[in-house]
Design a protein around this motif. Structure first.
Motif: not given
Length: 262
Positions: A181, A184, A187, A211, A220
């Protein structure tokens, strides 16, 4: 008044409190109260870890050791002595010729005030080599330096010198999220920065940060920022009063400075 959001946790504070960051974290910050007559002003100070360690060895007090042992962010009270020392540091802007002689002694006083505050224990843990926080900080630095690459928790646990289950527990305690997480969010924050600063389109930004699926990126992104990329970027203007961490360390890793004061 400012609000800082880290994962599912929210920290709201005003001029009577400071925010101590023990490790580099992807956060969203929003100014809640500001106007032309009363603009919002903030001071962020990077913690000099070597100076803090040196001061800690000289201090015979251990007040504050039990505070917020694992939290990556903690709020502490701004006392009059802390406020005075901070303003003395700011005043050096007007007399830069004095800074080489006075800055370190003022920073030392600020560190002393922090170490003897109710959250002093959290700062101690952040600067001591070999603590759990230091191990997690090394893993976080690796993630931030390689956030586009595939992530293996086993490798991160080895970097932190912990077993996988222990690493998972302390990583989540510090950051409020799992390593995946955390990656993520890095990113997504970086993709947002690319779209705003470099005017990159969403598909290219998504690919640039690692991605492979544009659909997954859009889903997301919307979950984190509350709107799909194009609408979110269009809504961000100078009048929004929203500021966000760019997804990269404001400071270096744990050896050059892994804590900040705001």
């Amino acid at each position: 008044m400012k609000r800082v959001v880290l994962g599912d946790e929210t920290y709201a504070y005003d001029q009577s409190h400071f925010l101590l960051t023990a490790v580099n974290l992807p956060t969203v910050m929003q100014v809640l109260q500001a106007s032309d007559e009363h603009p919002y002003m903030c001071i962020m100070q990077k913690i000099d870890l070597e100076l803090a360690r040196s001061l800690m060895t000289e201090m015979d007090t251990h007040r504050g050791e039990g505070s917020a042992e694992d939290a990556g962010l903690v709020l502490g009270p701004v006392t009059m002595p802390l406020a005075a020392a901070t303003m003395n540091l700011v005043d050096l802007i007007e007399t830069p010729q004095d800074a080489p002689f006075l800055a370190q002694s003022i920073q030392r006083e600020i560190l002393f005030r922090l170490l003897t505050s109710p959250v002093g224990g959290r700062l101690r843990q952040a600067v001591q080599v070999g603590t759990r926080t230091n191990g997690i900080s090394k893993a976080i630095r690796w993630i931030r330096d390689h956030f586009v690459e595939p992530l293996r928790v086993q490798d991160l646990a080895e970097i932190a010198r912990m077993g996988e289950s222990t690493f998972h527990h302390h990583f989540r305690a510090l950051t409020t999220m799992s390593p995946l997480q955390y990656q993520k969010q890095l990113r997504l924050h970086e993709a947002r920065r690319l779209m705003i600063n470099d005017r990159m389109d969403a598909s290219l930004a998504a690919h640039r940060v690692g991605y492979e699926s544009a659909t997954q990126f859009n889903r997301e992104y919307r979950r984190l920022f509350g709107a799909p990329p194009k609408r979110d970027i269009r809504s961000i203007t100078f009048s929004d009063r929203e500021f966000f961490d760019e997804g990269f360390p404001v400071i270096g890793g744990p050896q050059s400075g892994s804590a900040t004061l705001q």
